[in-house]
Write an enzyme that holds these catalytic residues in place. Sequence first.
Site: not given
Ligand code: GRF
Length: 207
Positions: A14-15, A66, A91, A108, A110, A144, A175
């Site tokens: 969604s972001n 990795r 992730m 990022n 968060h 970190g 967000e």
């Molecule tokens: C969001 O809450 C972001 O802050 C976190 O992971 C989630 C991702 O949501 N890092 P989306 O995939 O962007 O819907």
Amino acid sequence: MTLKLGVLVSGRGSNLQAVLDACEAGSLDAQVRLVLSNKSDAQALDRAEAAGVPTRVLDHRAFPSREAFDEEMLQVLRSAGVEWVVLAGFMRLLTPQFIEGFRDRIVNVHPSLLPAFPGVRAQAQALEYGVRVTGCTVHFVDQGTDTGPIIDQRAITIDAGESLETIEHRLLQVEHTLLVDVLRRIASGRVLLEPASSEGRRKVRCS
Ligand code: GRF
């Protein structure tokens, strides 16, 4: 300066959608050059395809380490002409080599007011702790977990008895706005990462 973005995703996206919509609407001077996912079933990939944006899946499980996975991501992003990397629900932790490869150009989003509640399940952690105000943060990425220099934050007040689902839903909308807003400021050169202070911490000057 048109920002040439690579967006790293693992899930819903969604972001990513907020960024794509802002590009499409012309309210963000950016071009998403590539959406890279480590999961082949990420909904974010469908969103990218619907917007006509190139996608690539790199399954981290297919790599021996990795480092090897991140090295391949670096190559793929560079070949796509990516200059800035956005982690939007990606992730995976990044290696120092990857972070160095896009030094000071990885952001990022968060879902907490960092430095409170880093890591996974941030909204749940906040609710379990009993905070009355929570929020979200967009920050530069360092070695970190969610520790990099903060670019900007937005806060929301938690209503009495509010459920985790409602908080997550409300926060997600915030967000989206924050991420696009920060990218807009980066695109217009209004985000400056200062050199380390005597305490060793780098801060952001942002207008
Ligand atoms: C969001 O809450 C972001 O802050 C976190 O992971 C989630 C991702 O949501 N890092 P989306 O995939 O962007 O819907």
